[in-house]
Write an enzyme that holds these catalytic residues in place. Structure first.
Site, PDB file in Angstrom:
ATOM      1  N   HIS A  83     -95.471 -18.522 -82.127  1.00 54.50           N
ATOM      2  CA  HIS A  83     -95.796 -18.070 -80.752  1.00 54.50           C
ATOM      3  C   HIS A  83     -95.467 -19.477 -79.512  1.00 54.50           C
ATOM      4  O   HIS A  83     -95.301 -19.244 -78.590  1.00 54.50           O
ATOM      5  CB  HIS A  83     -96.944 -17.339 -80.227  1.00 54.50           C
ATOM      6  N   GLN A 231    -107.197 -21.993 -75.808  1.00 55.83           N
ATOM      7  CA  GLN A 231    -105.895 -22.135 -75.174  1.00 55.83           C
ATOM      8  C   GLN A 231    -105.175 -23.482 -75.134  1.00 55.83           C
ATOM      9  O   GLN A 231    -106.095 -24.503 -74.796  1.00 55.83           O
ATOM     10  CB  GLN A 231    -105.501 -21.710 -73.907  1.00 55.83           C
ATOM     11  N   GLY A 232    -104.229 -23.678 -75.534  1.00 58.90           N
ATOM     12  CA  GLY A 232    -103.549 -25.211 -75.925  1.00 58.90           C
ATOM     13  C   GLY A 232    -103.793 -25.591 -77.287  1.00 58.90           C
ATOM     14  O   GLY A 232    -103.143 -26.591 -77.649  1.00 58.90           O
ATOM     15  N   ASP A 233    -104.601 -24.870 -77.866  1.00 60.86           N
ATOM     16  CA  ASP A 233    -104.842 -25.517 -79.394  1.00 60.86           C
ATOM     17  C   ASP A 233    -103.914 -24.860 -80.305  1.00 60.86           C
ATOM     18  O   ASP A 233    -103.884 -25.327 -81.494  1.00 60.86           O
ATOM     19  CB  ASP A 233    -106.293 -25.429 -79.680  1.00 60.86           C
ATOM     20  N   SER A 234    -103.258 -23.808 -80.010  1.00 59.60           N
ATOM     21  CA  SER A 234    -102.470 -23.154 -80.771  1.00 59.60           C
ATOM     22  C   SER A 234    -101.430 -23.901 -81.492  1.00 59.60           C
ATOM     23  O   SER A 234    -100.930 -25.008 -80.922  1.00 59.60           O
ATOM     24  CB  SER A 234    -101.769 -22.073 -80.010  1.00 59.60           C
TER      25      SER A 234
HETATM   26  N1  ARG Z   1    -103.351 -18.674 -77.943  1.00 58.72           N
HETATM   27  C1  ARG Z   1    -103.958 -19.819 -77.820  1.00 58.72           C
HETATM   28  C2  ARG Z   1    -102.913 -20.857 -77.632  1.00 58.72           C
HETATM   29  O1  ARG Z   1    -101.801 -20.574 -77.394  1.00 58.72           O
HETATM   30  C3  ARG Z   1    -104.958 -20.156 -78.785  1.00 58.72           C
HETATM   31  C4  ARG Z   1    -106.155 -19.177 -78.598  1.00 58.72           C
HETATM   32  C5  ARG Z   1    -107.118 -19.546 -79.888  1.00 58.72           C
HETATM   33  N2  ARG Z   1    -108.366 -18.653 -79.426  1.00 58.72           N
HETATM   34  C6  ARG Z   1    -109.573 -18.617 -79.861  1.00 58.72           C
HETATM   35  N3  ARG Z   1    -110.638 -18.255 -79.369  1.00 58.72           N
HETATM   36  N4  ARG Z   1    -109.529 -19.180 -81.112  1.00 58.72           N
HETATM   37  O2  ARG Z   1    -103.121 -22.129 -77.344  1.00 58.72           O
END
Ligand code: ARG
Length: 277
Positions: A83, A231-234
């Site tokens: 993603h 967010q941002g860790d993905s």
């Molecule tokens: N979708 C997020 C990203 O694009 C990562 C989300 C992870 N969330 C969590 N609660 N572990 O960076």
């Protein structure tokens, strides 16, 4: 803005990604949820397999264009989340991003140490489904090799490290405050592998929320909450017993006791990406 529920609803997906990553072309609200919740700073020289995905064209130069994490699994091979390469995140197709790079071995994104290496090819897991986030994994081939010792071993299908209760560490450069203050130094948080039943309960696939799919996803967090990716860790790594077991994929909010992090199950999904060279 704390999203009560998240992806894989397409609109929720778009919102989450845009809010988190803010491509320059998109007028997006400030990032909401904080990243690497309850973690602490680590020296990236000790964690050489963690890399930042970067595009200054899309995300600006303040933090070297970082927008996702990645993991070195071989000198020219980096695993990330599929993603991260979507139009929702990049604001355009990945082939239009001229300066897609991996930054390895850099302590601080404001500095210039380590290696910045262009991405030559992108392969998404064949089973990746943006609608459900199933098999959220991609392999990037680098235009030049990083030192061989940067690579981390990857878990196999049924690896002992997937056993519930196993301590694991998640790494990333995301927001640490919850108000869009993205970190310029790498952070890490300790979590535990959670039983599939915990994520199945948290993410039953309601009208608005995502559905946990244990075949391609894994569940990790802290039973009391407070430690999580965000967010941002993905695209970044979840490591246990010295092996890469998961890729940061999604969750509901961040660090909530009732909503663990959902990770791509590397042992199942990585082998489906053919031709690792
Ligand atoms: N979708 C997020 C990203 O694009 C990562 C989300 C992870 N969330 C969590 N609660 N572990 O960076």
């Amino acid at each position: 803005m704390r999203r009560p529920i998240i992806r894989p609803l397409p609109t929720a997906l778009a919102l989450a990604s845009v809010a988190a990553l803010t491509p320059l072309v998109t007028q997006a609200p400030a990032a909401a949820d904080s990243v690497i919740i309850g973690g602490s700073a680590v020296r990236s020289s000790e964690i050489p397999w963690v890399v930042a995905l970067s595009s200054r064209d899309r995300f600006g130069g303040t933090r070297a264009g970082q927008f996702c994490g990645g993991v070195v699994v071989a000198p020219t091979q980096v695993v990330t989340a599929a993603h991260c390469l979507s139009r929702e995140v990049l604001g355009t197709t990945v082939s239009e991003v001229r300066d897609l790079r991996v930054i390895a071995g850099r302590e601080d994104l404001r500095g210039s140490g380590g290696h910045e290496i262009p991405v030559r090819t992108v392969r998404l897991a064949p089973g990746y489904d943006p609608a459900t986030s199933s098999a959220d994994l991609a392999v990037l081939t680098l235009a030049a090799a990083v030192p061989a010792h940067y690579a981390i071993a990857t878990a196999r299908r049924g690896d002992a490290a997937y056993r519930p209760g196993t301590p694991a560490t998640v790494y990333g450069w995301g927001d640490t405050t919850g108000v869009g203050t993205y970190s310029s130094t790498l952070h890490a948080a300790r979590v535990q592998v959670q039983p599939d039943a915990v994520c199945a309960r948290a993410y039953p696939g309601s009208v608005m929320g995502g559905r946990y799919m244990p075949a391609t996803m894994m569940c990790a967090g802290d039973a009391r909450g407070g430690r999580d990716a965000c967010q941002g860790d993905s695209g970044g790594p979840l490591v246990a017993q010295g092996r890469l077991i998961g890729i940061v994929s999604w969750g509901s909010g961040c660090g909530r006791a009732d909503a663990p992090g959902v990770y791509t199950r590397v042992g199942e999904v990585l082998p489906t990406v053919a031709d690792r060279h």
